[in-house]
Design an enzyme around this catalytic site. Structure first.
Site, PDB file in Angstrom:
ATOM      1  N   ASP A   1       0.882  -1.167   0.000  1.00 52.79           N
ATOM      2  CA  ASP A   1       0.000   0.000   0.000  1.00 52.79           C
ATOM      3  C   ASP A   1       0.919   1.216   0.000  1.00 52.79           C
ATOM      4  O   ASP A   1       1.471   1.594   1.033  1.00 52.79           O
ATOM      5  CB  ASP A   1      -0.888  -0.017   1.248  1.00 52.79           C
ATOM      6  CG  ASP A   1      -1.778   1.213   1.340  1.00 52.79           C
ATOM      7  OD1 ASP A   1      -2.232   1.700   0.282  1.00 52.79           O
ATOM      8  OD2 ASP A   1      -2.015   1.690   2.466  1.00 52.79           O
TER       9      ASP A   1
ATOM     10  N   ASP B   1      -2.485   0.665   7.268  1.00 52.17           N
ATOM     11  CA  ASP B   1      -1.618   0.556   6.093  1.00 52.17           C
ATOM     12  C   ASP B   1      -1.197  -0.889   5.847  1.00 52.17           C
ATOM     13  O   ASP B   1      -1.169  -1.354   4.707  1.00 52.17           O
ATOM     14  CB  ASP B   1      -0.384   1.457   6.251  1.00 52.17           C
ATOM     15  CG  ASP B   1      -0.771   2.924   6.325  1.00 52.17           C
ATOM     16  OD1 ASP B   1      -1.481   3.394   5.415  1.00 52.17           O
ATOM     17  OD2 ASP B   1      -0.380   3.597   7.301  1.00 52.17           O
TER      18      ASP B   1
ATOM     19  N   GLU C   1      -0.989  -1.298  -5.060  1.00 54.31           N
ATOM     20  CA  GLU C   1      -2.191  -0.501  -5.328  1.00 54.31           C
ATOM     21  C   GLU C   1      -1.921   0.536  -6.406  1.00 54.31           C
ATOM     22  O   GLU C   1      -0.898   1.219  -6.396  1.00 54.31           O
ATOM     23  CB  GLU C   1      -2.650   0.209  -4.054  1.00 54.31           C
ATOM     24  CG  GLU C   1      -3.930   0.987  -4.244  1.00 54.31           C
ATOM     25  CD  GLU C   1      -4.430   1.651  -2.973  1.00 54.31           C
ATOM     26  OE1 GLU C   1      -5.112   2.679  -3.098  1.00 54.31           O
ATOM     27  OE2 GLU C   1      -4.145   1.150  -1.876  1.00 54.31           O
TER      28      GLU C   1
END
Length: 182
Positions: A7, A141, A69
């Site tokens: 992430d 996260d 991502e």
């Protein structure tokens, strides 16, 4: 197969590592790489922290691939540019370490993990905890990073099924049980 989920973030980048064995997804590790927003370091130094940090994670856990991502435009264009630079440093580190990289949107991750694309961070944390049978909630996260790894685990299974079906069909033509091709 071992998957590293990421992430991306300039201040805090989450990472999560899972092992996939058939339908089973097992937790290996998770955490964050932090560059501290209040730090006086210049942007290039912060990007190097991310690059080196992901390199350390790759060396320590030896994943087979990575899932990252995809970042879209934010309300603040400056934040979007900085996030894009952080993501670029992370992608470069992964490729420099010889990993194939797969990319998914936050919407795809939320659908894969929580079943709907509007899931909140707390819902993702709870679902990651349940799916990986963790004793407690991972940080937001790390949970998103683990969600990215889980998303690829599910997508990888689907892609393998499609590849197997494609090899059965062969050359874009369907083989029927009676041996005729159409």
């Amino acid at each position: 197969m071992r998957i590293l989920g990421i992430d991306p973030g300039l201040r805090t980048t989450g990472f999560g590592v899972v092992d996939v064995d058939g339908p089973r997804v097992g937790y290996i590790a998770s955490g964050v790489i932090s560059t501290q927003a209040t730090d006086t370091r210049a942007l290039p130094e912060r990007l190097k922290i991310l690059f080196d940090g992901i390199g350390e994670v790759v060396q320590r856990y030896q994943p087979d691939c990575a899932s990252v991502e995809i970042v879209f435009v934010n309300v603040n264009p400056q934040s979007t540019l900085l996030l894009g630079q952080a993501r670029g440093a992370l992608l470069t580190a992964l490729v420099a370490n010889g990993l194939p990289v797969h990319e998914y949107t936050a919407l795809q991750m939320k659908q894969a993990v929580a079943g709907h694309g509007r899931a909140h961070k707390t819902q993702i944390q709870e679902m990651v905890k349940r799916l990986l049978q963790l004793p407690g909630l991972p940080g937001p996260d790390a949970a998103d990073a683990l969600g990215m790894a889980i998303t690829h685990a599910h997508a990888g299974t689907s892609m393998a099924r499609m590849a197997a079906a494609d090899s059965i069909i062969g050359n874009g033509r369907v083989s029927y049980r009676d041996g005729r091709r159409r």
